[in-house]
Structure formats: structure tokens, C-alpha cells
Design a protein around this motif. Structure first.
Motif, mmCIF file in Angstrom:
data_model
loop_
_atom_site.group_PDB
_atom_site.id
_atom_site.type_symbol
_atom_site.label_atom_id
_atom_site.label_comp_id
_atom_site.label_asym_id
_atom_site.label_seq_id
_atom_site.Cartn_x
_atom_site.Cartn_y
_atom_site.Cartn_z
ATOM 1 N N ILE A 1 0.590 -1.087 -0.146
ATOM 2 C CA ILE A 1 0.107 -0.356 0.057
ATOM 3 C C ILE A 1 0.499 1.108 0.107
ATOM 4 O O ILE A 1 2.023 1.326 0.935
ATOM 5 C CB ILE A 1 -1.301 0.117 1.084
ATOM 6 C CG1 ILE A 1 -1.865 -0.973 1.172
ATOM 7 C CG2 ILE A 1 -1.403 1.029 1.651
ATOM 8 C CD1 ILE A 1 -2.765 -1.613 2.256
ATOM 9 N N THR B 1 -6.087 4.535 0.954
ATOM 10 C CA THR B 1 -7.076 3.805 0.296
ATOM 11 C C THR B 1 -7.592 3.480 1.531
ATOM 12 O O THR B 1 -7.530 4.014 3.044
ATOM 13 C CB THR B 1 -6.185 2.309 -0.345
ATOM 14 O OG1 THR B 1 -7.071 1.514 -1.361
ATOM 15 C CG2 THR B 1 -5.532 1.614 1.160
ATOM 16 N N SER B 2 -8.690 1.940 1.005
ATOM 17 C CA SER B 2 -9.718 1.875 2.101
ATOM 18 C C SER B 2 -9.283 0.206 2.065
ATOM 19 O O SER B 2 -9.373 -0.100 1.463
ATOM 20 C CB SER B 2 -11.177 2.251 2.084
ATOM 21 O OG SER B 2 -11.036 3.648 2.248
ATOM 22 N N ILE B 3 -9.672 -0.382 3.669
ATOM 23 C CA ILE B 3 -9.154 -2.117 3.846
ATOM 24 C C ILE B 3 -10.544 -2.030 4.096
ATOM 25 O O ILE B 3 -11.466 -1.925 5.795
ATOM 26 C CB ILE B 3 -8.540 -2.290 4.581
ATOM 27 C CG1 ILE B 3 -7.234 -1.672 3.571
ATOM 28 C CG2 ILE B 3 -8.158 -3.875 4.614
ATOM 29 C CD1 ILE B 3 -6.807 -2.317 2.441
ATOM 30 N N GLU C 1 -9.089 -3.994 -0.788
ATOM 31 C CA GLU C 1 -9.719 -3.226 -0.640
ATOM 32 C C GLU C 1 -10.497 -2.667 -1.744
ATOM 33 O O GLU C 1 -11.059 -3.143 -2.478
ATOM 34 C CB GLU C 1 -8.564 -2.655 -1.553
ATOM 35 C CG GLU C 1 -6.718 -2.147 -1.177
ATOM 36 C CD GLU C 1 -6.166 -1.327 -1.973
ATOM 37 O OE1 GLU C 1 -6.058 -0.765 -2.365
ATOM 38 O OE2 GLU C 1 -5.123 -2.359 -2.859
ATOM 39 N N VAL D 1 -4.586 5.010 6.074
ATOM 40 C CA VAL D 1 -5.485 3.587 5.660
ATOM 41 C C VAL D 1 -6.798 3.408 6.262
ATOM 42 O O VAL D 1 -6.499 3.498 7.946
ATOM 43 C CB VAL D 1 -5.085 2.237 5.855
ATOM 44 C CG1 VAL D 1 -5.713 1.263 4.515
ATOM 45 C CG2 VAL D 1 -3.340 2.148 4.494
ATOM 46 N N TYR E 1 -9.535 1.943 7.832
ATOM 47 C CA TYR E 1 -10.202 -0.104 7.256
ATOM 48 C C TYR E 1 -12.269 0.477 8.246
ATOM 49 O O TYR E 1 -12.094 1.172 9.134
ATOM 50 C CB TYR E 1 -9.617 -0.069 8.937
ATOM 51 C CG TYR E 1 -7.803 -0.697 8.674
ATOM 52 C CD1 TYR E 1 -7.326 -1.744 7.674
ATOM 53 C CD2 TYR E 1 -7.266 0.749 9.127
ATOM 54 C CE1 TYR E 1 -6.274 -2.087 7.948
ATOM 55 C CE2 TYR E 1 -5.741 0.246 8.499
ATOM 56 C CZ TYR E 1 -5.405 -0.708 7.900
ATOM 57 O OH TYR E 1 -4.112 -0.737 7.398
#
Length: 95
Positions: free
Chosen positions: A19, A23-25, A47, A62, A64
Motif C-alpha cells: 500500500i 486507500t480503504s481496507i 481494498e 489507510v 479500515y
């Protein structure tokens, strides 16, 4: 429901998933696996883009999160994601 990801676990995800940047997890429920809260199911990650999150937290760049469609799995528990010192990989605690 609360979601907490430790700094150590977040760094592990960042390294393992290569990563870079924001972003998004998503933590989501999958059929099978071991060690899950509900028999026959376990958590997985990918993701994804948030739609209707019931819990989220941001560590470094990130975010979550857990979607509302997976709320049943947690059965009123919160999720804490830690890094296992023994296995050097994330582990889940349900509180």
C-alpha cells in the motif's frame, strides 16, 4: 460496534499489500476458515470503497472498515486487530 487496528497491524497490512498512499481496507465475512466468531465463517480483507459502514478507523493513510451487511457476524462485539508476535501476522480479538 467499534473497530480498532493497532499501529503494528496496520504496518503489516501496508507492507504485505504494498500500500502506497490513501486507500480503504474492508473486513468482510467469508464462508469457511478457522478461528472465526461464528462457526463456519471467518474474516477476510480487500481494498474496497465504503458504502454503508457500521465501523471504521484510520491508521496512517489507510481507512479500515466493516460494512453494515456484515454486522450479523459480530453479534454485538467490537473488533480489535493486533499483530501476533508469535506468528508475525494480524490476529482478531472480539470484545
Amino acid at each position: 460496534m467499534n473497530l480498532h487496528v493497532t499501529e503494528e497491524a496496520a504496518k503489516w497490512y501496508e507492507n504485505e499489500l504494498d500500500i502506497e498512499g490513501e486507500t480503504s481496507i474492508r473486513f468482510y465475512v467469508r464462508y469457511g476458515g478457522v478461528g472465526g466468531l461464528q462457526p463456519g465463517f471467518s474474516l477476510a480483507i480487500r481494498e474496497d470503497v465504503k458504502q454503508e459502514p457500521i465501523a471504521s478507523t484510520k491508521v496512517n493513510q489507510v481507512e479500515y472498515f466493516v460494512e453494515e451487511t456484515d454486522e450479523w457476524y459480530f453479534d454485538n462485539h467490537s473488533l480489535k486487530v493486533l499483530l501476533s508476535e508469535k506468528w508475525d501476522e494480524p490476529e482478531f480479538e472480539y470484545e
